[in-house]
Design a protein around this motif. Structure first.
Motif, PDB file in Angstrom:
ATOM      1  N   GLU A  35      39.421  42.648  53.211  1.00  0.00           N
ATOM      2  CA  GLU A  35      40.547  41.500  53.119  1.00  0.00           C
ATOM      3  C   GLU A  35      39.956  40.109  52.252  1.00  0.00           C
ATOM      4  OE1 GLU A  35      43.449  40.785  53.278  1.00  0.00           O
ATOM      5  OE2 GLU A  35      43.995  40.231  55.620  1.00  0.00           O
ATOM      6  N   GLN A  36      41.149  39.833  51.480  1.00  0.00           N
ATOM      7  CA  GLN A  36      40.425  38.513  50.702  1.00  0.00           C
ATOM      8  C   GLN A  36      41.695  37.480  50.831  1.00  0.00           C
ATOM      9  OE1 GLN A  36      38.786  39.248  46.665  1.00  0.00           O
ATOM     10  NE2 GLN A  36      37.786  40.760  47.329  1.00  0.00           N
ATOM     11  N   GLU A  37      41.448  36.492  50.866  1.00  0.00           N
ATOM     12  CA  GLU A  37      42.557  35.122  51.516  1.00  0.00           C
ATOM     13  C   GLU A  37      43.554  35.082  50.258  1.00  0.00           C
ATOM     14  OE1 GLU A  37      42.695  30.727  52.969  1.00  0.00           O
ATOM     15  OE2 GLU A  37      40.666  31.524  52.141  1.00  0.00           O
ATOM     16  N   HIS A  38      42.999  35.107  49.038  1.00  0.00           N
ATOM     17  CA  HIS A  38      43.738  34.720  47.832  1.00  0.00           C
ATOM     18  C   HIS A  38      44.047  36.015  46.781  1.00  0.00           C
ATOM     19  CE1 HIS A  38      43.430  30.544  48.982  1.00  0.00           C
ATOM     20  NE2 HIS A  38      42.109  30.680  48.830  1.00  0.00           N
ATOM     21  N   GLY A  39      44.303  37.240  47.416  1.00  0.00           N
ATOM     22  CA  GLY A  39      44.337  38.381  46.849  1.00  0.00           C
ATOM     23  C   GLY A  39      43.209  38.833  45.908  1.00  0.00           C
ATOM     24  N   TRP A  40      43.365  40.138  45.315  1.00  0.00           N
ATOM     25  CA  TRP A  40      42.035  40.597  44.664  1.00  0.00           C
ATOM     26  C   TRP A  40      42.384  40.411  43.109  1.00  0.00           C
ATOM     27  CZ3 TRP A  40      45.015  42.464  48.627  1.00  0.00           C
ATOM     28  CH2 TRP A  40      44.433  42.399  49.824  1.00  0.00           C
ATOM     29  N   THR A  41      43.200  39.798  42.413  1.00  0.00           N
ATOM     30  CA  THR A  41      43.280  39.579  41.052  1.00  0.00           C
ATOM     31  C   THR A  41      42.498  38.255  40.819  1.00  0.00           C
ATOM     32  OG1 THR A  41      45.276  38.464  40.956  1.00  0.00           O
ATOM     33  CG2 THR A  41      45.362  40.702  40.639  1.00  0.00           C
ATOM     34  N   ARG A  42      42.043  37.940  39.731  1.00  0.00           N
ATOM     35  CA  ARG A  42      41.201  36.912  39.419  1.00  0.00           C
ATOM     36  C   ARG A  42      42.201  35.492  39.016  1.00  0.00           C
ATOM     37  NH1 ARG A  42      36.658  38.534  35.187  1.00  0.00           N
ATOM     38  NH2 ARG A  42      35.310  40.027  36.727  1.00  0.00           N
ATOM     39  N   SER A  43      43.489  35.907  38.547  1.00  0.00           N
ATOM     40  CA  SER A  43      44.161  34.727  38.076  1.00  0.00           C
ATOM     41  C   SER A  43      45.141  34.237  39.444  1.00  0.00           C
ATOM     42  CB  SER A  43      44.944  35.178  37.070  1.00  0.00           C
ATOM     43  OG  SER A  43      46.000  36.484  37.296  1.00  0.00           O
ATOM     44  N   GLY A  44      45.721  35.338  40.355  1.00  0.00           N
ATOM     45  CA  GLY A  44      46.309  35.109  41.328  1.00  0.00           C
ATOM     46  C   GLY A  44      47.820  34.903  40.939  1.00  0.00           C
ATOM     47  N   TRP A  45      48.059  35.472  39.555  1.00  0.00           N
ATOM     48  CA  TRP A  45      49.510  35.525  39.214  1.00  0.00           C
ATOM     49  C   TRP A  45      49.729  36.792  38.348  1.00  0.00           C
ATOM     50  CZ3 TRP A  45      50.536  35.837  33.967  1.00  0.00           C
ATOM     51  CH2 TRP A  45      49.207  35.336  33.025  1.00  0.00           C
ATOM     52  N   GLY A  46      50.984  37.130  38.294  1.00  0.00           N
ATOM     53  CA  GLY A  46      51.217  38.375  37.414  1.00  0.00           C
ATOM     54  C   GLY A  46      51.607  39.378  38.188  1.00  0.00           C
ATOM     55  N   ARG A  47      52.013  40.594  37.529  1.00  0.00           N
ATOM     56  CA  ARG A  47      52.950  41.587  38.165  1.00  0.00           C
ATOM     57  C   ARG A  47      52.366  42.288  39.448  1.00  0.00           C
ATOM     58  NH1 ARG A  47      52.185  46.785  35.924  1.00  0.00           N
ATOM     59  NH2 ARG A  47      50.554  46.731  34.274  1.00  0.00           N
ATOM     60  N   ILE A  48      50.823  42.462  39.229  1.00  0.00           N
ATOM     61  CA  ILE A  48      50.177  42.963  40.147  1.00  0.00           C
ATOM     62  C   ILE A  48      50.181  42.024  41.467  1.00  0.00           C
ATOM     63  CG2 ILE A  48      47.911  44.114  40.897  1.00  0.00           C
ATOM     64  CD1 ILE A  48      49.643  45.593  39.146  1.00  0.00           C
TER      65      ILE A  48
END
Length: 319
Positions: free
Chosen positions: A184-197
């Motif tokens: 679990e990761q509070e801000h998601g798993w992408t580095r940028s936090g934006w984008g289609r994924i």
């Protein structure tokens, strides 16, 4: 003065006057002058059909072969073979790592449908790797998870559904609880936090909420979760050089949504006592824990303690 950004209809109207050659030239200019992440996005969209998994029919998938392939891929990535001139990985493989990742992810899901223990072991390794590459440079990419098109929460949902259906709920809970803590990761798993994924991601707490039906299921999973938390290593930071307390604070922030769900679902049930273990657990720390303790104080009818804890939380939060 900045130019006003066109809306979609205006943009399409402008494109309508361009022929195929002009559109290709425009796309090439964007690709050549864009950022590395932008180029990766375009390359992914241009991926030819022959890069699909060599075995599209899941009946032809060899689960053990899939597991071996993923184990080798993960080991090479962790060894830095996709970053430097390692002879075990060709230059072409290094530049096309995300397509290899995508193929292996599809194969792992197919293997899970045929052989749950083997497929689960394969998919678990890819999820572990996806969590690692948010913080560590194992591939040449500005945002590896985004580049690979790997939605971690979807992969975890597939894995957990397979484990629950195959092993039964209690065994699923025993296996999934430490995975929740690890992934679990509070801000998601992408580095940028934006984008289609990133837009497709959801929290693992939300994934679990869809799998836990009834108070007995919540109580059973909560018990396994606290046991897994007992067994979690104190010093397991994502970044070398940080202390154990930082690791506990980071963990508590990642799991904050899950903890609030437990407070809501277990209050007043036969498993209510588990909440007292939760809010005093030594593997948790930081302002999110203080807030959790305040919420628990309100539940048990101790408003004065709740107010004191909230004041403490506000004091800690001030710069």
């Amino acid at each position: 003065m900045a130019t006003k950004r066109m809306n979609k209809d205006e943009f399409y109207k402008e494109l309508a006057g361009l022929d195929d050659d002009a559109l290709r030239k425009l796309l090439w200019t964007l690709y050549w002058r864009g950022t590395k992440q932008f180029r990766e996005r375009i390359e992914t969209e241009l991926q030819p059909a022959d890069t699909e998994p060599a075995v599209s029919n899941k009946e032809r998938i060899d689960p053990q072969g899939v597991l071996r392939g993923i184990t080798d891929f993960v080991a090479l990535a962790r060894a830095g073979a996709y970053m430097a001139g390692d002879r075990r990985v060709s230059p072409q493989e290094r530049s096309r790592w995300r397509f290899i990742f995508q193929r292996l992810a599809k194969d792992a899901r197919s293997a899970l449908a045929l052989d749950v223990p083997t497929g689960a072991a394969a998919l678990e390794q890819l999820i572990d790797l996806a969590c690692e590459i948010k913080s560590y440079d194992l591939f040449h990419s500005e945002d590896p998870v985004e580049a690979a098109g790997f939605v971690v929460s979807d992969a975890v949902a597939t894995l957990w559904q397979g484990l629950r259906d195959h092993h039964g709920f209690s065994s699923f809970a025993r296996l999934a609880a430490p995975q929740l803590i690890r992934w679990e990761q509070e801000h998601g798993w992408t580095r940028s936090g934006w984008g289609r994924i990133s837009e497709k991601e959801t929290t693992l707490a939300a994934v679990l909420a869809g799998l836990l039906r009834g108070s007995d299921a919540w109580a059973d999973f909560a018990g396994h979760y606290l046991t897994a938390l007992d067994q979690t290593r104190t010093a397991a930071p994502r970044i070398y050089g940080v202390d154990a307390d930082h690791s506990r604070r980071e963990r508590t922030g990642d799991l904050a949504e899950w903890h609030l769900l437990l407070l809501e679902r277990l209050e007043g049930t036969n498993a209510d006592h588990l909440l007292d273990r939760l809010v005093t657990h030594p593997q948790l720390a930081g302002p999110e824990l203080t807030y959790l303790q305040a919420r628990r104080a309100i539940q048990i009818g101790a408003p004065d303690r709740a107010r004191a804890l909230m004041r403490l939380s506000e004091k800690v939060a001030r710069p």
